[in-house]
Design a protein around this motif. Structure first.
Motif, short mmCIF file in Angstrom:
data_model
loop_
_atom_site.label_atom_id
_atom_site.label_comp_id
_atom_site.label_asym_id
_atom_site.label_seq_id
_atom_site.Cartn_x
_atom_site.Cartn_y
_atom_site.Cartn_z
N ILE A 305 0.66 -1.39 0.35
CA ILE A 305 -0.35 0.29 0.06
C ILE A 305 1.09 1.37 -0.18
O ILE A 305 1.33 1.43 0.78
N LEU A 306 0.81 2.63 -0.82
CA LEU A 306 1.40 3.30 -0.74
C LEU A 306 0.49 4.58 -0.05
O LEU A 306 -1.04 5.15 -0.86
N TYR A 307 0.38 5.13 0.93
CA TYR A 307 -0.71 5.87 2.00
C TYR A 307 0.18 7.55 1.24
O TYR A 307 1.19 7.59 1.63
N VAL A 308 -0.61 8.04 0.72
CA VAL A 308 -0.48 9.13 0.13
C VAL A 308 -0.83 10.52 0.89
O VAL A 308 -2.11 10.42 1.35
N VAL A 309 -0.02 11.15 1.78
CA VAL A 309 -0.38 12.22 3.20
C VAL A 309 0.02 14.04 2.59
O VAL A 309 1.03 13.61 1.68
N ASP A 310 -0.93 14.85 2.26
CA ASP A 310 -0.95 15.70 2.13
C ASP A 310 0.17 16.65 3.03
O ASP A 310 -0.54 17.21 4.38
N ALA A 311 1.39 17.41 3.40
CA ALA A 311 1.81 17.55 4.05
C ALA A 311 1.34 18.97 4.54
O ALA A 311 1.63 19.30 5.60
N SER A 312 0.61 19.62 3.75
CA SER A 312 0.28 21.02 3.71
C SER A 312 -1.28 20.71 4.77
O SER A 312 -1.86 22.06 4.26
N ASP A 313 -1.18 19.46 5.00
CA ASP A 313 -3.19 19.68 5.60
C ASP A 313 -2.51 18.81 6.99
O ASP A 313 -2.02 18.12 7.31
N GLU A 314 -3.83 19.17 7.75
CA GLU A 314 -3.79 18.13 9.24
C GLU A 314 -4.32 17.06 9.03
O GLU A 314 -4.79 16.70 8.50
N LEU A 315 -3.89 16.34 9.95
CA LEU A 315 -3.65 14.86 9.77
C LEU A 315 -5.77 14.86 10.62
O LEU A 315 -6.25 15.48 11.43
N ASP A 316 -6.73 14.62 10.03
CA ASP A 316 -8.03 13.65 10.32
C ASP A 316 -8.93 12.34 10.59
O ASP A 316 -7.46 11.42 10.47
N GLU A 317 -9.30 12.35 11.23
CA GLU A 317 -9.97 10.81 11.59
C GLU A 317 -9.73 10.30 10.41
O GLU A 317 -9.13 9.05 9.93
N ASN A 318 -10.21 10.67 8.79
CA ASN A 318 -9.81 9.60 7.85
C ASN A 318 -8.75 9.35 8.06
O ASN A 318 -8.43 8.24 7.73
N ASP A 319 -7.26 9.88 8.28
CA ASP A 319 -6.13 9.04 8.25
C ASP A 319 -5.71 8.25 9.32
O ASP A 319 -5.25 6.94 9.57
N PHE A 320 -6.95 8.50 10.57
CA PHE A 320 -6.61 7.68 11.53
C PHE A 320 -6.33 6.28 10.86
O PHE A 320 -6.15 5.39 11.13
N GLU A 321 -7.88 6.24 10.54
CA GLU A 321 -8.74 5.71 10.07
C GLU A 321 -7.84 4.41 8.90
O GLU A 321 -7.02 3.57 8.68
#
Lengths: 459, 625
Positions: A305-321
């Motif tokens: 799995i390649l999980y892409v995170v936007d560094a310019s944004d805050e983490l939220d519920e979706n990310d935790f899931e």
């Protein structure tokens, strides 16, 4: 099922690209190795060597060297299967291993059925009773996978091409057979000439399929890779980048049976099957639209799995899931948009997940080399695997295509030799069956149904 | 209450083509046998077409004869025209077909039955099976009389709850208006037997005097007739033959049919039985093959001492007035008088998967069955099963091994295996394409394939068997000789080749190599084969075929070897599939239902996958240890 033929398959997992083992078992395996093996100075007769010895040399297909190998000769009954067994350690990576297996098959072995070595071991008394249940489980598990792979891995276009060839073959058999069955209604005198003209294009079509087997076009091979992440995290840009950078795109097909778009790319000789839901790039994000549940389903099946995170944004519920999802899988976290103001740092993210976190910028095409390097590392360390059954399936398909090609060749031969028409349908039927073994279809009542539906016979 | 009780070894119910073979086989094997028929006058009746044989059916007759059955001998005595079909094709699909004098055929068979020791013919309707603890005890007739026996063979044909239909007319009768058997079905159901309802049909019979043959093509028999039976002297069958006639339907015929389809009981739903696709009614043909503007119609004599003729190709269940109009639209039939109307017939039969390959009911010991009762169609298919069922009833009573023929040795084996292992939704007809190894299962070598089995069972005499051994020896020696005869490029040889449009020799070769050339054969090369021994024709034919098609034959022999491996892996009769936990549920259910006798048979059941077979193999090995 039968235990008198000689079977071959890859015996090691296909994970480590360095060394792979091809195992051959059955009465003809010594003859086969004799035909394909040469020692360095070509002086050793492999047939004469003592049992349970290892020999350095090369595998040849005719005059062409396939790979540098170690060959272990083990005569029955003291082998895993209880039969004469030969194991070939291949040194040249996956491609060479595949070619060694194909060579062995070309010289008389047939691809092993799933779990067949184990089954033979049991039937020959090499595995004791207490393990019988386990043997059955292996057979079942492997078969389930093979069945899944032969149906799912087979590309829609290939399935369709084989289906078309089969239905044409069936028509000709039915025509001949209905005439034989009811000669006073239907005449096939001189049918050979027109049949010849029908067979030639069918053989061309089979040849086209055969030509693509080597490039892995027949079935999907590679590490099943899924990109997940929130909307606008940059998944599409990453995919485009990976695909765009890679001149080695193998294929791009829209599956006819599923709404999934796949792109196969190769990084340093490692195939990745990039899986994307249809239209993911043109419509809205999968997580927003269908929810995490859908992403989970795709991720479930994935090898990576390649999980892409936007560094310019805050983490939220979706990310935790999503992070929850990663726990049981092989994953790489990609911190994208590191060229913008950073709200989520690499350190913070790394503290939350076990998977490696790499900083990239898809827009500036930065950090992609890190990703490639990381994937390569994981693969060669054996952390990433793809099931060898997929690969074996491909070899089996190729053998079946070749057999079908041979059968149609025999039809042409019979026509050229002026044999009567009833001889044609024997080989046509063999070809029909071989092609059916690829698509998982058996003959059953096909012919009888075709005769009655297409031809008017009877009193 | 009728208190009559009689004792027999074997009871046979029905004296059609299956029943006759069954009764004769059991009696000839020395068992006291009684055969029941609803009418002694209808023994070996041919209620449909006036032919014996045909593509693949001719093979069956040959095999019946090789095993010691009667059909081949009887048709050799009563045929009025004979043809070897597919003569321009390979030897595997050559098939004999004869026109029978129906009445003579029936009388001939009756005479044999009536004069066979240990055989009693009885006119009575059997209404009940007597079964105790899953073992057959005998049967009861309509009058209440009981006939006790160790084995019973059911050959009821199309008589069970038979109903004949055309248009909106329906009669509860058997074929030709004969009495049906209305009670036995209930008795079978009470004993747990699963029944099907099938249908078939027959065309009209017409008066010869009302036919204009000048508008038809005459069809002759072969100049040189080949007998069906291996025991018949070929000289005895070179008779004056009757002719058949060919005409065609036309657009007008089809219009009449289309305009009246709503009056067909098939399309209105009045007929519920499943009909055979290979023998479609003319209305079916017109609907299914709408693009064809004509269909062939064969006018065939029903016998020498009747003016009735059979209208082959135009079976129908349309109403009488439509039939009248339809037949009259055909060229040559403009003024035809219809003697008997065409009709469809519905009848009860069983789901044959309840039988073993020996044609014994799995659930009722000593109960056997054959023929249309088993869901087949055709006189030859019936006779073949009747023979096997009769032999096995006798073997069962004697406590001997039952006769089971497999797919690699005979069409009969293919027929029975198909019936008992495959889903069957229509009356089953034999076809050469159903035989995987048909190059080996030729009509010309049925004796080599099956005489030995007939001899071992006891239906083939020592003398007949020795004749076969001699023939085999001659074939073998001659093949060996021919393979070693060198042929040089002498003028005589080159001339013979040139005359036969064959490439002349550049260097020497063998006789066998020349025989393999498509344009040549063993017989043609006699003039240049100086030391050729004098051999009977059938031996020469075998030598020719075996050399000419050697490559193909060897390939099929190899396939048979593979096939045999699975066929010899037996599955215990009482295997509890429920205990094999790794079998898929569908496979469990199917295996439980069919209870195959070996792994090969199991692998042919639809819904049983190769993985299931692997699991089964491992399980059996586990049991064995």
């Amino acid at each position: 099922m039968d235990t008198k033929t000689t079977i071959a398959a890859v015996a090691s997992a296909m994970s480590t690209a360095g060394i792979g083992i091809i195992r051959i078992s059955g009465p003809e395996c010594m003859d086969i190795i004799h035909k394909v093996y040469r020692s360095k100075k070509n002086k050793k007769n492999i047939m004469d060597v003592p049992t349970h010895t290892i020999h350095y040399g090369f595998i040849y297909d005719g005059e062409q060297v396939i790979d540098e190998v170690l060959v272990m000769i083990m005569r029955g009954p003291h082998t895993y299967t209880g039969e004469d067994t030969v194991e070939i350690d291949c040194h040249g990576g996956i491609l060479a291993m595949r070619r060694v297996l194909e060579t062995v098959i070309k010289y008389g072995a047939r691809p092993a059925e799933p779990g067949e070595f184990t089954k033979r071991a049991f039937l020959n008394g090499r595995i004791d009773l207490s393990q019988a249940e386990a043997v059955i489980d292996v057979i079942n598990a492997k078969n389930e996978y093979a069945l899944k792979s032969s149906m799912n891995q087979l590309k829609g276009s290939v399935l369709q091409a084989i289906g078309e060839i089969r239905s044409k073959i069936l028509y000709h058999i039915a025509y001949i057979e209905s005439a034989l069955d009811d000669p006073e209604h239907i005449s096939i005198d001189g049918y050979g000439e027109s049949l010849k003209n029908e067979i030639l294009p069918l053989r061309e079509n089979i040849q086209k399929l055969l030509d693509t087997t080597g490039e892995g076009k027949l079935i999907h091979e590679g590490i099943k890779t899924v990109i997940v992440g929130k909307p606008n995290a940059g998944k599409s840009s990453l995919l485009n980048l990976l695909v765009g950078e890679n001149r080695a795109i193998v294929t791009d097909i829209a599956g006819t049976t599923r709404d999934i778009l796949e792109e196969t790319i190769t990084l340093h000789g490692i195939s990745l099957r990039m899986i994307d839901t249809a239209g993911i790039r043109s419509t809205e994000d999968v997580i927003e639209k269908i929810g995490v549940q859908k992403a989970k389903e795709y991720a479930e099946d994935a090898d990576l799995i390649l999980y892409v995170v936007d560094a310019s944004d805050e983490l939220d519920e979706n990310d935790f899931e999503i992070m929850e999802l990663l726990k049981s899988k092989k994953a790489i976290v990609l911190l994208n948009k590191t060229d913008l103001d950073i709200r989520t740092s690499q350190e913070k993210l790394q503290g939350m997940v076990d998977a490696p976190v790499l900083a990239i910028s898809a827009r500036e095409e930065r950090g992609i080399d890190l990703l490639e390097g990381r994937i390569k590392e994981m693969f060669f360390a054996g952390e990433l695997q793809f099931n060898d059954e997929v690969y074996i399936t491909n070899v089996r398909h190729k053998a079946a295509l070749e057999a079908a090609q041979d059968s149609l060749g025999l039809v042409l031969q019979s026509i050229a030799d002026g044999m009567p028409e009833d001889f044609y349908s024997i080989d046509l039927m063999n070809g029909y069956e071989e092609l059916g073994s690829i698509t998982g279809e058996t003959v059953g009542e096909d012919l009888v149904n075709e005769i009655f539906s297409k031809f008017c016979t009877g009193k | 209450m009728n208190g009559l009780v009689e004792n027999y070894d074997v009871v046979v119910i029905g004296a059609g083509h299956a029943g006759c073979e069954a009764a004769l086989a059991a009696a000839r094997l020395g068992l006291e046998t009684i055969v029941f028929t609803v009418s002694v006058d209808s023994i070996a009746l041919m209620p449909c077409n006036p032919n014996i044989g045909g593509s693949s059916k001719g093979h069956l007759v040959r095999e019946i004869d090789a095993l010691g059955g009667e059909m081949g001998k009887n048709i050799d005595k009563t045929f009025i025209q004979s043809k070897m079909l597919n003569q321009s094709k390979g030897p595997a699909v050559h098939s004999l077909r004869a026109q029978a004098d129906k009445n003579a055929y029936s009388r001939g068979m009756r005479k044999v039955l009536e004069n066979t020791d240990h055989l009693t013919v009885k006119q009575a309707e059997v209404t009940k099976l007597l079964v105790e603890d899953q073992v057959i005890q005998g049967v009861e007739t309509y009058s209440g009389a009981k006939y006790m026996a160790r084995a019973v063979v059911l050959c009821t044909g199309t008589y069970l709850k038979a109903r004949c239909i055309y248009g909106d007319i329906s009669n509860y009768t058997g074929p030709n208006g004969l009495q049906p058997a209305n009670y036995l079905t209930d008795s079978l159901k009470e004993n747990g037997v699963e029944m099907f309802r099938f249908k078939t049909g027959t065309p009209a019979r017409i008066d010869k005097r009302s036919i204009d043959f000048s508008k038809m093509e005459e069809q002759f028999g072969d100049e040189k007739v080949v007998p069906f039976s291996f025991s018949t002297d070929p000289a005895d069958v070179q008779i004056d033959q009757a002719s058949c006639w060919l005409t065609y339907t036309n657009e007008h015929t089809h219009e009449i049919i289309r305009a009246n389809l709503d009056r067909s009981p098939l399309y209105s739903g009045m007929i519920e039985g499943t009909g055979p696709r290979y023998c479609p009614s003319i209305e079916d043909k017109v609907v299914k093959f709408a693009d064809k503007n004509r269909h062939q119609v064969f006018i065939e004599p029903e016998g020498l001492y009747t003016n009735e003729m059979y209208v082959g190709g135009m079976s129908s269940s349309l109403p009488e007035d439509v039939q009248h109009e339809m037949y009259h639209s055909v060229a040559g039939l403009e003024h035809v008088k219809i003697v008997r109307n065409a009709y469809a017939i519905e009848y009860d039969c069983i789901n044959p998967r309840q039988l073993t390959a020996a044609l014994q009911f799995k659930a009722i010991k000593g109960l056997f069955s054959g023929g249309q009762f088993n869901g087949s169609s055709g006189y030859e298919e019936a006779a073949a099963q009747g023979l096997v069922a009769g032999v096995n009833a006798a073997q069962y009573v004697k406590g001997k091994d039952l006769l089971i023929l497999d797919r690699s040795e005979s069409y009969i084996g293919v027929l029975i295996d198909d019936l008992v292992t495959k889903e069957n939704h229509e009356p089953y007809r034999m076809m050469t394409s159903r035989a995987e190894y048909r190059l080996l299962l030729r009509q010309d070598n049925a004796d080599q394939r099956l005489r030995k089995k007939g001899y071992e069972v006891g239906l083939i005499s020592q003398e007949q068997y020795e004749a076969l051994l001699l023939k085999e020896q001659q074939i073998e020696e001659e093949i060996h000789r021919v393979e070693h005869v060198n042929i040089g490029s002498s003028t005589e040889v080159q001339n013979l080749l040139e005359v036969n449009h064959s490439t002349v020799l550049k260097s020497g070769t063998t006789m066998a190599e020349l025989i393999k050339r498509p344009e040549l054969n063993y017989m043609m090369l006699a003039p240049i084969d100086k030391n050729r021994p004098e051999l009977p024709e059938d031996v020469q034919e075998q030598v020719n075929i075996n050399i000419k098609y050697e490559g193909y034959i060897k390939r099929q022999l190899k396939q048979v070897e593979q096939f045999k491996k699975l066929e010899t892996k037996r599955i215990p009769e009482d295997l509890d599939y429920e205990t094999i936990k790794s079998l898929r549920i569908e496979a469990k259910q199917k295996l439980e239902l069919y209870r195959p006798m070996n792994i090969g048979q199991a692998s042919r059941i639809s819904g049983v996958s190769p993985a299931d077979i692997s699991v089964l193999l491992v399980f059996l090995e586990q049991m064995r240890r």
